[in-house]
Design a protein around this motif. Structure first.
Motif, PDB file in Angstrom:
ATOM      1  N   ALA A   1      -0.006   2.148   2.167  1.00 30.14           N
ATOM      2  CA  ALA A   1       0.379   2.441   0.791  1.00 30.14           C
ATOM      3  C   ALA A   1      -0.346   1.489  -0.121  1.00 30.14           C
ATOM      4  O   ALA A   1      -0.530   0.344   0.175  1.00 30.14           O
ATOM      5  CB  ALA A   1       1.885   2.312   0.630  1.00 30.14           C
TER       6      ALA A   1
ATOM      7  N   ARG B   1       6.525   2.538  -4.556  1.00 31.41           N
ATOM      8  CA  ARG B   1       7.117   3.624  -5.320  1.00 31.41           C
ATOM      9  C   ARG B   1       8.605   3.374  -5.444  1.00 31.41           C
ATOM     10  O   ARG B   1       9.256   3.014  -4.484  1.00 31.41           O
ATOM     11  CB  ARG B   1       6.852   4.964  -4.627  1.00 31.41           C
TER      12      ARG B   1
ATOM     13  N   ARG C   1      15.503   8.677  -2.390  1.00 31.67           N
ATOM     14  CA  ARG C   1      14.627   9.106  -1.302  1.00 31.67           C
ATOM     15  C   ARG C   1      14.517   8.014  -0.237  1.00 31.67           C
ATOM     16  O   ARG C   1      14.516   8.306   0.966  1.00 31.67           O
ATOM     17  CB  ARG C   1      13.245   9.453  -1.848  1.00 31.67           C
ATOM     18  N   GLY C   2      14.439   6.753  -0.687  1.00 39.16           N
ATOM     19  CA  GLY C   2      14.374   5.658   0.267  1.00 39.16           C
ATOM     20  C   GLY C   2      15.609   5.590   1.148  1.00 39.16           C
ATOM     21  O   GLY C   2      15.513   5.367   2.359  1.00 39.16           O
TER      22      GLY C   2
ATOM     23  N   TYR D   1      15.517   8.459   3.728  1.00 43.27           N
ATOM     24  CA  TYR D   1      14.598   8.130   4.818  1.00 43.27           C
ATOM     25  C   TYR D   1      15.209   7.071   5.744  1.00 43.27           C
ATOM     26  O   TYR D   1      15.071   7.145   6.974  1.00 43.27           O
ATOM     27  CB  TYR D   1      13.269   7.617   4.264  1.00 43.27           C
TER      28      TYR D   1
ATOM     29  N   LEU E   1      -1.756   8.791  10.384  1.00 47.96           N
ATOM     30  CA  LEU E   1      -1.511   7.880   9.266  1.00 47.96           C
ATOM     31  C   LEU E   1      -2.824   7.370   8.688  1.00 47.96           C
ATOM     32  O   LEU E   1      -2.989   7.272   7.470  1.00 47.96           O
ATOM     33  CB  LEU E   1      -0.657   6.697   9.727  1.00 47.96           C
TER      34      LEU E   1
ATOM     35  N   SER F   1      -4.631   7.711   4.788  1.00 47.89           N
ATOM     36  CA  SER F   1      -4.627   6.492   3.969  1.00 47.89           C
ATOM     37  C   SER F   1      -5.885   5.661   4.184  1.00 47.89           C
ATOM     38  O   SER F   1      -5.820   4.506   4.587  1.00 47.89           O
ATOM     39  CB  SER F   1      -3.397   5.640   4.306  1.00 47.89           C
TER      40      SER F   1
ATOM     41  N   PHE G   1       8.315   6.437  11.569  1.00 52.47           N
ATOM     42  CA  PHE G   1       7.777   7.007  10.338  1.00 52.47           C
ATOM     43  C   PHE G   1       8.808   6.984   9.217  1.00 52.47           C
ATOM     44  O   PHE G   1       8.511   6.597   8.078  1.00 52.47           O
ATOM     45  CB  PHE G   1       7.313   8.439  10.590  1.00 52.47           C
ATOM     46  N   PHE G   2      10.035   7.394   9.515  1.00 50.38           N
ATOM     47  CA  PHE G   2      11.077   7.420   8.490  1.00 50.38           C
ATOM     48  C   PHE G   2      11.351   6.020   7.939  1.00 50.38           C
ATOM     49  O   PHE G   2      11.575   5.845   6.732  1.00 50.38           O
ATOM     50  CB  PHE G   2      12.369   8.011   9.050  1.00 50.38           C
TER      51      PHE G   2
ATOM     52  N   GLN H   1       8.615   5.043   5.565  1.00 43.35           N
ATOM     53  CA  GLN H   1       8.808   5.737   4.298  1.00 43.35           C
ATOM     54  C   GLN H   1       9.968   5.142   3.500  1.00 43.35           C
ATOM     55  O   GLN H   1       9.904   5.035   2.275  1.00 43.35           O
ATOM     56  CB  GLN H   1       9.066   7.223   4.560  1.00 43.35           C
TER      57      GLN H   1
ATOM     58  N   ARG I   1       8.859   2.186   1.740  1.00 46.61           N
ATOM     59  CA  ARG I   1       7.850   2.507   0.733  1.00 46.61           C
ATOM     60  C   ARG I   1       8.521   2.924  -0.571  1.00 46.61           C
ATOM     61  O   ARG I   1       8.081   2.588  -1.660  1.00 46.61           O
ATOM     62  CB  ARG I   1       6.931   3.628   1.233  1.00 46.61           C
ATOM     63  N   TYR I   2       9.625   3.675  -0.474  1.00 48.23           N
ATOM     64  CA  TYR I   2      10.259   4.239  -1.660  1.00 48.23           C
ATOM     65  C   TYR I   2      11.422   3.409  -2.195  1.00 48.23           C
ATOM     66  O   TYR I   2      11.812   3.582  -3.347  1.00 48.23           O
ATOM     67  CB  TYR I   2      10.752   5.659  -1.361  1.00 48.23           C
TER      68      TYR I   2
END
Length: 311
Positions: free
Chosen positions: A7, A11, A16-17, A20, A62, A66, A231-232, A235, A238-239
């Motif tokens: 990333a 964000r 959403r975070g 996830y 991934l 990216s 992955f979750f 994410q 990230r959020y």
């Protein structure tokens, strides 16, 4: 942990975070329960080998999303080998402890990982840990003692293995922090998956047992939930801010209790729950202090440590 290659911006989408994070914790809890179901009939190398097969493909995906395949290149192959060895120790010891402990007990003890991580950051990363965070670490150790002694497991081999898994997990995460200035997250996932597949692949034929159909489905579930869970979690961080989403990690104790009861008729004793609460409280305090320190340092990209079962 500072991240490169996955990333470029943080964000802010807290809902959403949280979604996830909830999905990630659920997947890793299913991974734990599946490993416990398999560990009685299959060798540890076979379980780890089959669970790691999707890793390189996921890392390539991934990387392609990216910065391209070039982000998998490395200048620290020796560090990747060391990190893989430490991660293998984590996986072997945690899966082995599942043979000896109820699932909820093992998960409760594993919550010491973040506290060990903070303690190891002093000699490994040169970070300064103040007296209040040291007090939180000691409080967490007291919580472990509460979990161990009255649970019926005592301080036996299973408890030692669970604590060792938490310690090596913390070591692995601090190694990741050391490497993150030159290595992409996709690259670290790729190389650790490759080395673990090579290492466990060499050991697997010595005690290979061809799974029956039902167990084959469990191995597929193990590999899928491990990959999706990681992955979750990436994410989620990230959020959402670390201080917001990290506490959801401790909901894994609820899933461990539910799965333990449904499949093995095991329930944690009140003392296990009390000890887990002490460990969680001390860990949350450390997360809070780290979050305040991070805000003072200014913005940086945060990704979660790999889950204990897949460090």
């Amino acid at each position: 942990m500072r991240a490169t290659g996955i990333a470029s911006t943080r964000r802010q989408a807290p809902v959403r975070g949280l979604v996830y994070m909830a999905l990630g914790v659920f997947c890793m809890s299913v991974l734990d329960a599946t490993a416990k179901a398999l560990v009685g009939g299959y060798s540890l190398p076979q379980i780890m080998f089959l669970s790691r097969i999707p890793g390189p493909f996921f890392a390539v995906a991934l990387a392609l999303g990216s910065g391209g395949i070039v982000t998998l290149a490395t200048r620290r192959i020796g560090w990747h080998v060391l990190r893989s060895l430490v991660s293998a120790a984590t996986g072997f010891s945690f899966v082995a402890c599942l043979r000896l402990l109820p699932l909820a007990d093992a998960v409760a003890i594993s919550f010491m990982g973040p506290l060990f991580m903070t303690a190891l950051s002093v000699p490994m990363l040169g970070e300064r840990v103040g007296p209040r965070r040291w007090a939180a670490i000691l409080l967490g150790l007291i919580g472990v003692v509460v979990v161990l002694q009255p649970s019926g497991a005592g301080f036996g081999l299973g408890s030692v293995l669970a604590l060792f898994a938490a310690l090596t997990y913390a070591l692995s995460i601090n190694l990741s922090r050391l490497m993150s200035d030159t290595e992409s997250s996709a690259g670290m996932l790729f190389w650790i998956s490759i080395f673990l597949l090579l290492g466990t692949g060499l050991l697997t034929p010595f005690d290979w047992r061809t799974p029956a159909l039902g167990d084959s489905l469990l191995f597929v579930l193990l590999a899928i939930t491990g990959t999706l869970g990681q992955f979750f979690l990436i994410q989620a961080f990230r959020y959402g801010e670390v201080s917001l989403v990290a506490p959801f990690e401790y909901s894994s104790l609820l899933w461990a209790t539910l799965f333990g009861f449904l499949f093995w008729q095991q329930l944690p004793t009140p003392t296990v729950l009390i000890g887990a609460a002490v460990i969680i409280a001390s860990s949350l305090y450390v997360v809070h202090r780290e979050s305040r320190a991070a805000r003072r340092r200014g913005p940086e990209i945060e990704l979660p440590p790999a889950p204990l079962r897949d460090a």
